[in-house]
Design an enzyme around this catalytic site. Structure first.
Site, PDB file in Angstrom:
ATOM      1  N   GLU A 173      13.194  43.471  27.121  1.00  8.42           N
ATOM      2  CA  GLU A 173      14.661  43.655  27.140  1.00  8.42           C
ATOM      3  C   GLU A 173      14.912  45.113  26.906  1.00  8.42           C
ATOM      4  O   GLU A 173      15.247  45.274  25.749  1.00  8.42           O
ATOM      5  CB  GLU A 173      15.119  42.523  26.192  1.00  8.42           C
ATOM      6  CG  GLU A 173      16.421  41.979  26.282  1.00  8.42           C
ATOM      7  CD  GLU A 173      17.542  42.974  25.792  1.00  8.42           C
ATOM      8  OE1 GLU A 173      17.662  44.319  26.477  1.00  8.42           O
ATOM      9  OE2 GLU A 173      18.384  42.494  25.137  1.00  8.42           O
ATOM     10  N   GLU A 182      18.990  52.754  29.473  1.00 10.96           N
ATOM     11  CA  GLU A 182      18.004  52.711  28.258  1.00 10.96           C
ATOM     12  C   GLU A 182      16.615  53.293  28.751  1.00 10.96           C
ATOM     13  O   GLU A 182      15.790  53.071  27.976  1.00 10.96           O
ATOM     14  CB  GLU A 182      18.147  51.425  27.639  1.00 10.96           C
ATOM     15  CG  GLU A 182      19.263  51.121  26.726  1.00 10.96           C
ATOM     16  CD  GLU A 182      19.223  50.012  25.854  1.00 10.96           C
ATOM     17  OE1 GLU A 182      18.135  49.479  25.839  1.00 10.96           O
ATOM     18  OE2 GLU A 182      20.327  49.909  25.123  1.00 10.96           O
TER      19      GLU A 182
END
Length: 724
Positions: A173, A182
């Site tokens: 995730e 990210e």
């Protein structure tokens, strides 16, 4: 809007004031001295903090609680993990799971419960890794889950490594609102090369990025400076943007917002929803720059300005288990919309607006590197014209460095400009000598057009000085407005050509402000230049006031609500960790949120708390207010919202908060150009609390002139007068 990079995330914003730190040993305890630019007084201060200070800030402002409350996400991951473990077991293999970015360890615990033989849970953030170890132990999985406190690129495989062999199930995730912001692509690329078996099972299995081209004056106003009209006694004057601003591609950072709060009447769709590109996480992933084009026939003729974008993830190869970020108008079942703040939707601005014509096909091109996505519009596909890749847009006009997107919207708000013009007319005289003290403000141009004799403006940063010079030149005002590039307290009589100021002006707006009262810096500037004010000088705004209203949020309360049990796993340790972090001084204060994105209902009437008299210098004594706010409507009292109102003249007030009276039936209407301050009544809100009948909120609010701090305490009392 504007949550990232130059437009910072609301739960990490306050920590962003830190610009340096020094450490030293104090009686055996490591302390951190945090240097901080005080946004109210303008001074630099050093504060001694616990060595865990940054950790607590990271945790307190994170989205961990929001992710744990995302039931749709949790269920879909659990279903996908079960299916992946089953596929591996059906092949007669042991199920060895690599969980990158494990956080609480939730996905690893799901995997073991689904039948995985062993899990390697990677978490680089040490406090989070420590919490994961405790949570895994609390739930009885320590024998099958190994938490590794490293970045995944540092994990080793082999006899003496972190993992004895490669995993055959990859669970991650690593996604943000932009999907890849990210570092998902480099992490997957490394994992496939070094940590997992070829053709491993991956959960999620695939991600697809979607885009929709639209025309939207509202959203385009967050990116470009529009012509601004000023009604003067000599007729209409128009302030025009410099050509550099018109040509500039804009800020490189994505604008991530709660797109469900944008009304469909605020944009015109020029394309259908287009699948732009997909990433298969079960195979080798590349982080190299790439572009993907989609040809389409415009739904209507118009100006192509903005790309709305989101993604979905499919947890299984068949695509039966899907988690989507689609806004309500593009959702297959709007009734199943899941509110989430850790993943939202993206607004991208084309480098320039371009006309499109219904019936004439064009190509929308999605470009990405290893961390960012951006879009361009082309008449033919990039493959045909040889343009395979376009450079990521970077601001070269200074405006997007000085003004964030809400500020662009505020400057482009013609009604707001008209209100300032009307107020200025009442204070200006033909012989007025005006001094403007706001960052990158156009007030100085308004007062010139309204007939002031001489205009000075202080621009203390090189970026704002350079930008304002460009704007003045484009409007042939470079010789009409005097720009002083220095800090206000260093202003000399020579800077003002020996003249006394008769009108001191501010919006007030300063780029260092995060909370509504940070713009009280104007008061400190007014105090610093007091010696330069002539007899009877007018200060505008003449005063400001701090206001509050008690609200019930539709969804925002979730970011402060304990999770307790998540899909059958005990995560109380995470709740306690967040609460402990929130108990640190700064995290207990109000935090900034753009509330136009977060619907709430007022439970009280708005109430004025404190007033600030700008006609006088900052007083030496503390300003103190205490009282109570009566709740008039039943509901869950989640917190108080605070904002500033600026009283330009006795008859003209500008609000940074509520734009119209609170209504029993409708959601509050908030100024979309400003962030309001939210003071949650409890650091962790209980979603199971029953709806209360009307109660009372007591408050103590103080303004500390020496530091510029506004401290506050709100206490919710029940019908018997018991505070909690």
């Amino acid at each position: 809007m504007d949550h990232k990079i130059s437009d910072l995330s609301t739960r990490s914003e306050l920590a962003s004031l830190l610009f340096s730190a020094k450490t030293k040993e104090l009686v055996g305890t490591m302390k951190v001295f945090c240097g901080r630019a005080n946004p109210v007084t303008g001074s630099v201060e050093w504060r001694e903090e616990d060595e865990q200070y940054d950790y607590h800030q990271e945790i307190a402002r994170s989205s961990y609680a929001d992710m744990l409350h995302d039931k749709d996400r949790n269920i879909k991951y659990y279903q996908g993990i079960r299916a992946a473990v089953s596929r591996v077991k059906d092949r007669g293999q042991k199920a060895l799971v690599l969980d990158i970015g494990t956080g609480t360890g939730l996905l690893s615990m799901m995997a073991v419960t689904a039948g995985a033989d062993f899990c390697y849970a990677i978490e680089v953030f040490k406090p989070m890794a420590d919490a994961a170890v405790k949570i895994v132990e609390k739930n009885g999985f320590s024998d099958k889950i190994k938490v590794i406190n490293k970045h995944s690129t540092e994990v080793t495989v082999g006899i003496d490594g972190d993992m004895p062999c490669r995993a055959n199930i990859l669970v991650t995730e690593l996604f943000d609102t932009e999907l890849i912001g990210e570092g998902a692509l480099p992490s997957y690329e490394h994992a496939h090369r070094h940590l997992v078996q070829e053709n491993c099972e991956a959960v999620p299995h695939r991600a697809t990025v979607y885009a929709q081209l639209v025309e939207s004056k509202k959203m385009w106003s967050w990116n470009k400076l529009f012509p601004i009209r000023v009604q003067t006694r000599l007729g209409e004057q128009v302030i025009v943007p410099p050509s550099e601003l018109e040509r500039c591609p804009g800020a490189p950072s994505v604008c991530d917002i709660q797109l469900n709060q944008v009304s469909p009447t605020d944009f015109t769709a020029l394309s259908n929803v287009l699948p732009m590109f997909s990433v298969d996480f079960s195979k080798q992933v590349s982080s190299s720059a790439a572009c993907h084009s989609r040809q389409f026939d415009p739904l209507a003729s118009g100006q192509a300005q903005v790309v709305l974008s989101w993604w979905d993830i499919e947890m299984d190869p068949e695509g039966k288990i899907k988690c989507t970020m689609a806004p309500f108008w593009a959702h297959t079942d709007p009734q199943e919309l899941q509110w989430r703040d850790h993943w939202m939707q993206c607004v991208y601005f084309l480098p320039q607006e371009e006309p499109v014509t219904q019936g004439s096909a064009v190509c929308l091109v999605a470009h990405h590197d290893d961390y960012c996505v951006w879009y361009s519009l082309q008449r033919t596909s990039p493959e045909k014209n040889g343009r395979v890749h376009a450079l990521r847009p970077v601001c070269d006009c200074q405006a997007h460095l000085l003004w964030n997107r809400p500020r662009f919207g505020e400057i482009n708000d013609q009604e707001r400009t008209d209100q300032y013009v009307q107020a200025l007319r009442t204070v200006l005289k033909p012989d007025s000598v005006c001094l403007c003290v706001s960052d990158g403000s156009l007030l100085c141009m308004l007062v010139h057009h309204l007939g002031a004799e001489q205009v000075f403006t202080i621009e203390s940063s090189a970026a704002s000085h350079k930008l304002m010079k460009k704007i003045f030149k484009a409007n042939h005002l470079e010789d009409k407005i005097n720009v002083v590039e220095k800090r206000p307290e260093l202003l000399t009589s020579a800077d003002l050509e020996g003249k006394k100021v008769s009108v001191l002006l501010g919006e007030p707006f300063f780029t260092t402000s995060l909370l509504p009262w940070h713009n009280l810096y104007f008061w400190y500037v007014r105090t610093a230049v007091d010696q330069h004010l002539g007899p009877g000088a007018v200060v505008m705004p003449q005063a400001a006031s701090l206001h509050a209203v008690v609200v019930e949020f539709r969804d925002l309360w979730r970011v402060r609500s304990p999770c307790g049990d998540c899909e059958g796993f005990d995560v109380h340790i995470m709740d306690d960790m967040i609460k402990h972090a929130l108990d640190f001084r700064e995290s207990k204060e109000a935090e900034p949120h753009p509330l136009w994105e977060y619907p709430c209902r007022s439970l009280s009437e708005p109430q004025q708390i404190l007033t600030f008299d700008f006609q006088q210098p900052v007083p030496p004594q503390l300003l103190h207010a205490e009282g109570s706010i009566k709740l008039r409507r039943p509901g869950r009292s989640h917190g108080a919202v605070l904002w500033m109102e600026y009283h330009l003249t006795p008859d003209s007030t500008v609000s940074t908060g509520l734009l119209k009276p609170a209504d029993d039936k409708e959601d509050c209407c908030w100024n979309p150009h400003c962030k309001q301050a939210v003071y949650f009544f409890s650091t962790t809100l209980d979603p199971t609390a029953s709806l209360g009948s009307p109660q009372t909120v007591s408050y103590v609010v103080e303004f500390h002139p020496r530091t510029g701090d506004v401290t506050m305490d709100f206490t919710l009392s029940d019908a018997l007068g018991n505070g909690h």
